[in-house]
Design an enzyme around this catalytic site. Structure first.
Site, short mmCIF file in Angstrom:
data_model
loop_
_atom_site.label_atom_id
_atom_site.label_comp_id
_atom_site.label_asym_id
_atom_site.label_seq_id
_atom_site.Cartn_x
_atom_site.Cartn_y
_atom_site.Cartn_z
N ARG A 97 -71.74 5.51 18.86
CA ARG A 97 -72.81 4.53 18.58
C ARG A 97 -73.16 3.72 19.84
O ARG A 97 -74.32 3.35 20.03
CB ARG A 97 -72.38 3.60 17.44
CG ARG A 97 -72.51 4.29 16.09
CD ARG A 97 -72.11 3.36 14.95
NE ARG A 97 -72.42 3.98 13.66
CZ ARG A 97 -72.11 3.46 12.49
NH1 ARG A 97 -71.46 2.29 12.44
NH2 ARG A 97 -72.43 4.07 11.38
N LYS A 153 -68.44 14.12 -5.04
CA LYS A 153 -68.93 13.72 -6.36
C LYS A 153 -70.44 13.81 -6.56
O LYS A 153 -71.21 13.40 -5.70
CB LYS A 153 -68.50 12.28 -6.65
CG LYS A 153 -67.00 12.17 -6.87
CD LYS A 153 -66.64 10.76 -7.19
CE LYS A 153 -65.22 10.70 -7.75
NZ LYS A 153 -64.84 9.32 -8.03
N GLY A 198 -71.12 9.98 7.28
CA GLY A 198 -69.82 9.89 7.95
C GLY A 198 -69.03 11.18 7.98
O GLY A 198 -68.70 11.69 9.05
N GLY A 200 -74.27 5.16 5.35
CA GLY A 200 -75.05 4.67 4.21
C GLY A 200 -76.55 4.73 4.43
O GLY A 200 -77.31 5.08 3.52
C1 3PG Z 1 -71.99 1.56 8.91
O1 3PG Z 1 -70.93 1.62 9.52
O2 3PG Z 1 -72.32 2.39 8.04
C2 3PG Z 1 -72.95 0.47 9.28
O3 3PG Z 1 -72.54 -0.19 10.42
C3 3PG Z 1 -73.16 -0.48 8.13
O4 3PG Z 1 -71.97 -1.14 7.82
P1 3PG Z 1 -71.79 -1.80 6.37
O5 3PG Z 1 -71.66 -0.67 5.41
O6 3PG Z 1 -70.54 -2.65 6.46
O7 3PG Z 1 -73.01 -2.63 6.08
#
Ligand code: 3PG
Ligand code: MG
Length: 397
Positions: free
Chosen positions: A38, A198, A355, A378
């Site tokens: 990142r 899931k 991820g 996310g």
């Molecule tokens: C992540 O790692 O997916 C982003 O930095 C967002 O982090 P968060 O889910 O804690 O908001």
């Protein structure tokens, strides 16, 4: 013509203060950054603004602290930023108030400053307008280069866009362009790989995809739920048996929309969930009561690869099997390898994110041969679900 302003529109930054939202939420172990991807993605924006004589002020969250917590300090991450970009990076112990203001005042044109974790202030996550104004006092412009945090409507990811002139950074721009090619305006046919454990966590995603892609390939534990819904025995496999109706409903909707759903036709099964557990390959009609499906089998791999060979675009989220345990990474690795080859041959646009997906593609050694691999978790999922991302919406002209 992009629908958002980028650094190309931010011409005169010389001597100006630029607040740059980056995502420095990087994995760390024992005080050291274990994956700097990142930071590497944010580096071009930081360097470009500094080279143009801007005073670069980095804003980011780290972890999920409840108030100020030294274990979530950005200080060691700021040191890593300095290492990655090969320039000095100053640090301020707070992102607002006197420590931040003094550090900003001390910045010279071309200088770089990292402010402490924005989440040390609860107002950040509340997207408190007064807090956004406090942040805004530190800058003349706001650049958002944190796609991976764009699903959060927080003061530093969204609120600032209402009080300062807002621009997409280079990483954000690259991400938006890649996503546009993958799903918003792709070349058809488009295939999506959706894997992972899931169905229940990916209902919105599946719902959105069946209206957009031509081929939906389902892998991972999720596929077992679909096989079970089709009346197959899945033995001891991970499956959400209570979601059989939902799975059948998704299949019916896909059919109505002309979206081909690709499910495994064979599987690698084992008696236990363990690396190198004794395993065998079986077709999906002969999974035994003591079997656990841990990967797709060789005929499924062939099937998926032959589908990939006839599409022009691939969007990928989630592994096909238990990729973290050998040899159950085989399906994911072989399909990823095929997608990488098609991409390098100019036959496929391949975009992946999430991820686990990135970890799997890195383990397979193919990430740099995909068209684009997102560092977002996310945010990538919400984008695949078709949801507007607040940190992107606020950049639109
Ligand atoms: C992540 O790692 O997916 C982003 O930095 C967002 O982090 P968060 O889910 O804690 O908001
Ligand atoms: Mg996270």
């Amino acid at each position: 013509m992009p629908t958002f302003r980028s650094l190309d529109d931010l011409k005169d930054v010389s001597g100006k203060r630029v607040l740059v939202r980056v995502d420095l939420n990087v994995p760390m172990e024992n005080g050291a950054v274990t994956d700097a991807t990142r930071i590497e993605r944010a580096a071009p924006t930081i360097a470009e603004l500094a080279d143009k004589g801007g005073k670069v002020i980095l804003l980011s969250h780290f972890g999920r602290p409840k108030g100020r917590d030294p274990k979530d300090s950005l200080k060691p991450v700021a040191a890593e930023v300095a290492k990655v970009i090969g320039r000095a990076v100053a640090f301020a112990d707070d992102c607002v108030g006197p420590p931040a203001e003094a550090a900003v005042a001390a910045l010279k044109p071309g200088g770089i400053l990292c402010l402490e974790n924005t989440r040390f202030h609860p107002e950040e996550e509340k997207n408190d307008p007064a807090f956004a104004k406090q942040l805004a006092r530190l800058g003349d412009f706001w650049v958002n280069d944190a796609f991976s945090a764009a699903h959060r409507a927080h003061a530093s990811t969204e609120g600032l866009g209402h009080v300062l002139p807002a621009y997409a950074g280079r990483a954000m721009q690259a991400e938006l362009e890649a996503l546009e090619k993958a799903l918003d305006a792709p070349q058809h046919p488009v295939a999506a790989v959706v894997g992972g454990a899931k169905v229940s966590t990916k209902l919105d995603l599946l719902g959105n995809l069946i209206g957009k892609v031509d081929v939906l390939m389902i892998g991972g534990g999720m596929a077992n739920t679909f096989l079970f819904a089709l009346g197959k025995r899945v033995g001891k496999s991970l499956a959400e048996r209570d979601l059989a109706d939902t799975a059948r409903d998704i299949l019916a909707k896909a059919k109505a929309k002309g979206c081909t759903v690709v499910l495994p036709v064979d599987a690698t099964v084992a008696g236990e969930f363990k690396a190198h557990a004794p395993s065998r390959v079986t077709d999906v009609d002969h999974v035994g009561d003591a079997d656990m499906i841990l990967d797709i089998g060789p005929r499924s791999i062939e099937y998926v690869v032959s589908e990939l060979a006839r599409v022009k675009t691939l969007v990928w989220n989630g592994p096909f099997g238990a990729f973290e345990m050998e040899p159950f990474d085989t399906g994911t690795v072989e399909v990823a390898e095929a997608a990488a080859e098609l991409t390098q041959a100019g036959k496929l646009v391949s975009v992946a994110g999430g991820g686990d997906t990135v970890a799997a593609l890195n383990a397979a050694g193919v990430a740099d041969r995909f068209t684009y691999v997102s560092t977002a978790g996310g945010a990538f999922l919400e984008w695949m679900e078709g949801k507007p991302l607040p940190g992107v919406e606020v950049l639109k002209r």
